[in-house]
Design a protein around this motif. Sequence first.
Motif, PDB file in Angstrom:
ATOM      1  N   UNK A   1       0.959  -1.430  -0.055  1.00 32.32           N
ATOM      2  CA  UNK A   1      -0.027   0.001   0.072  1.00 32.32           C
ATOM      3  C   UNK A   1       1.029   1.277  -0.195  1.00 32.32           C
ATOM      4  N   UNK A   2       0.597   2.179  -0.872  1.00 32.73           N
ATOM      5  CA  UNK A   2       1.224   3.626  -1.159  1.00 32.73           C
ATOM      6  C   UNK A   2       0.440   4.518  -1.181  1.00 32.73           C
ATOM      7  N   UNK A   3       0.697   5.875  -0.775  1.00 29.72           N
ATOM      8  CA  UNK A   3      -0.086   6.839  -1.247  1.00 29.72           C
ATOM      9  C   UNK A   3       0.677   8.023  -1.472  1.00 29.72           C
ATOM     10  N   UNK A   4       0.356   9.051  -2.326  1.00 30.14           N
ATOM     11  CA  UNK A   4       0.961  10.070  -2.689  1.00 30.14           C
ATOM     12  C   UNK A   4       0.893  11.070  -1.379  1.00 30.14           C
ATOM     13  N   UNK A   5       1.968  11.817  -1.489  1.00 29.46           N
ATOM     14  CA  UNK A   5       2.171  12.529  -0.136  1.00 29.46           C
ATOM     15  C   UNK A   5       1.159  13.970  -0.057  1.00 29.46           C
ATOM     16  N   UNK A   6       0.845  14.431  -1.237  1.00 26.76           N
ATOM     17  CA  UNK A   6       0.315  15.811  -1.351  1.00 26.76           C
ATOM     18  C   UNK A   6      -1.164  15.829  -1.882  1.00 26.76           C
ATOM     19  N   UNK A   7      -1.912  14.477  -1.875  1.00 28.47           N
ATOM     20  CA  UNK A   7      -3.152  14.350  -2.139  1.00 28.47           C
ATOM     21  C   UNK A   7      -4.041  13.608  -1.236  1.00 28.47           C
ATOM     22  N   UNK A   8      -5.116  14.120  -0.852  1.00 24.37           N
ATOM     23  CA  UNK A   8      -5.662  13.464   0.354  1.00 24.37           C
ATOM     24  C   UNK A   8      -5.932  11.852   0.100  1.00 24.37           C
ATOM     25  N   UNK A   9      -6.193  11.039   0.952  1.00 28.46           N
ATOM     26  CA  UNK A   9      -6.325   9.836   0.643  1.00 28.46           C
ATOM     27  C   UNK A   9      -7.811   9.514  -0.310  1.00 28.46           C
ATOM     28  N   UNK A  10      -7.837   8.358  -0.990  1.00 27.58           N
ATOM     29  CA  UNK A  10      -8.923   8.126  -1.839  1.00 27.58           C
ATOM     30  C   UNK A  10     -10.332   8.529  -1.428  1.00 27.58           C
ATOM     31  N   UNK A  11     -10.550   8.117   0.002  1.00 23.94           N
ATOM     32  CA  UNK A  11     -11.941   8.547   0.132  1.00 23.94           C
ATOM     33  C   UNK A  11     -12.373   9.890   0.427  1.00 23.94           C
ATOM     34  N   UNK A  12     -11.174  10.699   0.668  1.00 23.92           N
ATOM     35  CA  UNK A  12     -11.298  12.169   0.952  1.00 23.92           C
ATOM     36  C   UNK A  12     -11.007  13.068  -0.102  1.00 23.92           C
ATOM     37  N   UNK A  13     -10.388  12.503  -1.302  1.00 26.03           N
ATOM     38  CA  UNK A  13     -10.233  13.287  -2.587  1.00 26.03           C
ATOM     39  C   UNK A  13     -11.133  13.569  -3.278  1.00 26.03           C
ATOM     40  N   UNK A  14     -11.118  14.462  -3.898  1.00 25.02           N
ATOM     41  CA  UNK A  14     -11.982  15.027  -4.977  1.00 25.02           C
ATOM     42  C   UNK A  14     -11.848  14.218  -6.222  1.00 25.02           C
ATOM     43  N   UNK A  15     -12.584  14.084  -7.401  1.00 28.94           N
ATOM     44  CA  UNK A  15     -12.589  13.308  -8.402  1.00 28.94           C
ATOM     45  C   UNK A  15     -11.321  13.627  -9.382  1.00 28.94           C
ATOM     46  N   UNK A  16     -11.130  15.121  -9.407  1.00 25.83           N
ATOM     47  CA  UNK A  16     -10.219  15.717 -10.275  1.00 25.83           C
ATOM     48  C   UNK A  16      -8.554  15.227  -9.665  1.00 25.83           C
ATOM     49  N   UNK A  17      -8.855  15.279  -8.193  1.00 30.48           N
ATOM     50  CA  UNK A  17      -7.525  14.923  -7.584  1.00 30.48           C
ATOM     51  C   UNK A  17      -7.089  13.461  -7.985  1.00 30.48           C
ATOM     52  N   UNK A  18      -8.240  12.592  -7.869  1.00 31.83           N
ATOM     53  CA  UNK A  18      -8.046  11.318  -8.164  1.00 31.83           C
ATOM     54  C   UNK A  18      -7.578  10.969  -9.568  1.00 31.83           C
ATOM     55  N   UNK A  19      -8.291  11.948 -10.370  1.00 27.85           N
ATOM     56  CA  UNK A  19      -7.822  11.519 -11.979  1.00 27.85           C
ATOM     57  C   UNK A  19      -6.291  11.991 -12.048  1.00 27.85           C
ATOM     58  N   UNK A  20      -5.804  12.897 -11.199  1.00 26.79           N
ATOM     59  CA  UNK A  20      -4.546  13.284 -11.232  1.00 26.79           C
ATOM     60  C   UNK A  20      -3.693  12.108 -10.911  1.00 26.79           C
ATOM     61  N   UNK A  21      -4.142  11.560  -9.771  1.00 29.37           N
ATOM     62  CA  UNK A  21      -3.296  10.206  -9.143  1.00 29.37           C
ATOM     63  C   UNK A  21      -3.120   9.221 -10.434  1.00 29.37           C
ATOM     64  N   UNK A  22      -4.548   9.013 -10.961  1.00 24.13           N
ATOM     65  CA  UNK A  22      -4.074   7.779 -11.990  1.00 24.13           C
ATOM     66  C   UNK A  22      -3.211   8.301 -13.023  1.00 24.13           C
ATOM     67  N   UNK A  23      -3.161   9.669 -13.686  1.00 24.42           N
ATOM     68  CA  UNK A  23      -2.100  10.381 -14.443  1.00 24.42           C
ATOM     69  C   UNK A  23      -1.007  10.191 -14.105  1.00 24.42           C
ATOM     70  N   UNK A  24      -0.543  10.586 -12.559  1.00 19.12           N
ATOM     71  CA  UNK A  24       0.742  10.345 -12.296  1.00 19.12           C
ATOM     72  C   UNK A  24       1.300   8.885 -12.206  1.00 19.12           C
ATOM     73  N   UNK A  25       0.470   8.061 -11.606  1.00 22.07           N
ATOM     74  CA  UNK A  25       0.876   6.765 -11.396  1.00 22.07           C
ATOM     75  C   UNK A  25       1.156   5.947 -12.934  1.00 22.07           C
ATOM     76  N   UNK A  26       0.200   6.329 -13.962  1.00 21.09           N
ATOM     77  CA  UNK A  26       0.270   5.958 -15.273  1.00 21.09           C
ATOM     78  C   UNK A  26       1.825   6.366 -15.826  1.00 21.09           C
ATOM     79  N   UNK A  27       2.046   7.466 -15.539  1.00 20.42           N
ATOM     80  CA  UNK A  27       3.326   8.207 -16.324  1.00 20.42           C
ATOM     81  C   UNK A  27       4.638   7.505 -15.461  1.00 20.42           C
ATOM     82  N   UNK A  28       4.442   7.354 -13.964  1.00 18.96           N
ATOM     83  CA  UNK A  28       5.453   6.744 -13.332  1.00 18.96           C
ATOM     84  C   UNK A  28       5.685   5.096 -13.958  1.00 18.96           C
ATOM     85  N   UNK A  29       4.849   4.686 -14.043  1.00 20.77           N
ATOM     86  CA  UNK A  29       4.730   3.162 -14.778  1.00 20.77           C
ATOM     87  C   UNK A  29       5.364   3.013 -15.999  1.00 20.77           C
TER      88      UNK A  29
END
Lengths: 173, 369
Positions: free
Chosen positions: B43-71
């Motif tokens: 289990x890993x989380x990004x430092x500057x984004x609220x955890x999934x259940x507390x994040x807004x959809x656009x923040x979560x979309x950003x997480x998807x983009x960041x992880x995809x880029x890192x991958x």
Amino acid sequence: MLCQICGKTAASVHFTEIHDNQMSEIHVCERCAEEKGLHTPARKHKFDIADLLAGMVDSMTTTDDDRVGHVQCERCGLLYSQFRETGRVGCAECYSAFKFQLRPLLRRIHGSVECKAKRPARDNGDVSRSRQIQRLHDELQRLVEREEFERAASVRDEIRRLQSEPPEPAEKE
Amino acid sequence: MSPDPGGLGPPRDFGELVSRASPWLSGDGPHGGMVLSTRIRLARNLNNVPFTHRARDEQLQGVVANVATAARSSPSFDHSLLLQMSDMSPLERQVLVERHLVSHELGDGTRPRGIVIASDERLSVMINEEDHLRLQVMAPGLQPSEAWSVADAADDDLGQGLDYAFSDDIGYLTSCPTNAGTGLRASVLVHLPALVILKDIHQVLKSVMQVGLNVRGLYGEHSDWMGNLFQVSNQTTLGVTERDSIESLDRVTRRIIEMEEKARDRMLRDARVQLEDKVWRGYGELRYCRSITSREVIERSSVVRMGIALGLPGLCPIRVVNELLILTQPAHLQRASGGEMTQAERNVYRAGIVRERLEAAERDAGHAA
Ligand SMILES: [Zn+2]
Ligand SMILES: [Zn+2]
């Protein structure tokens, strides 16, 4: 055992439900479980953990002042009372904001609060690189003092190279 | 870990991915007769984004983009496939759940969520599950140490490009404090029919829990251990290193295997005929059924699995039994049949698939002989 909903098929899905502090077992067939959205042992397991956690938090804090519930994380706005209900914190900062409440809880869950995890790769790479740069700086100083300028120049180039490089993969132990 | 045995290359899309068998079901791992699979989850989380259940959809979309880029820039995720849950039908998502690639939470598809699947399906990362990242490694048989090495390397790869939520005094910070620290959950799926039949299982489960590991039935609970499959996993993530958790899981699982082996020896010695009869009746039901429930598949395949592990001649390879467990689940059946079915229709369709698979295995064995 027959399904408690349709009473026809053998029960193959089993739940423990906690309601008004009463624990009751529910046995249903796959079909009824699917229809009532009761499915999946995995999901059930998850509820168990949340229940367990909520129970632990409760039993720990009943003696606490009610004000504890109003402690709030400044970054994400989560109240401690909300964590108590869901068993989920809201962001990384919550671990600092609720430090005094979370520490005893972590100790109860894990039997220890000592961090022994591997370090993040980014961090690790940076740490090892900055250590390396520090070492080279020390060497550079020594060489300059001894007036070995040729070797000092190559050490200086090495430092520049390290400083301009993107983070390196972590060193494996 | 060996590359894709079919030599088909990495899957290009969902259809290609699910048309082949999951490689971790091959049955060829160490102790493959008793241990179906090993799973590592980080289990890993990004430092500057609220955890999934507390994040807004656009923040979560950003997480998807960041992880995809890192991958994309990680060697571990070479030729990987990114699937966004919002692009998929509920049936397709359920197929991924049944393949153990996606959790139920991720499979609900209502928020920006996704999964990056490495080319051989053994390594994947769920995005925006309970935590921003859930890195997962599946391996056939008992190989926690090997699977951990793959997870560790992939975590380092991704960690180059992502700023993980990490604190010096706790470790990885997770949405649920039960995962904080290493964020590691290592588990094995073991098959313990002899211990269940001889009623030694409760003693074994109790002793496993006493040494700080968690164990539960894969299907059903308490006295009703459907399929005799058990999941053993580590409990604690603080005060231990990842290696500690991996080694204790390995050690305890080996101990459980020994006890199951002893129980099987005892059954062979005292009741060989009855045991063989049970195995072959189970095989016969699978091979010739005309309507079968998923519960029956799970139960009959349990005795057949035991027969194969005991080396009774004439049965199918263990891989076939493993694959049946996945392929006969509702979403897989519905996808294969191409339409909605009533339960009765599903049982008939399921029977067809089971017969077909076993017949094919018999044909292959005939060619080989
Ligand atoms: Zn029912
Ligand atoms: Zn917070």
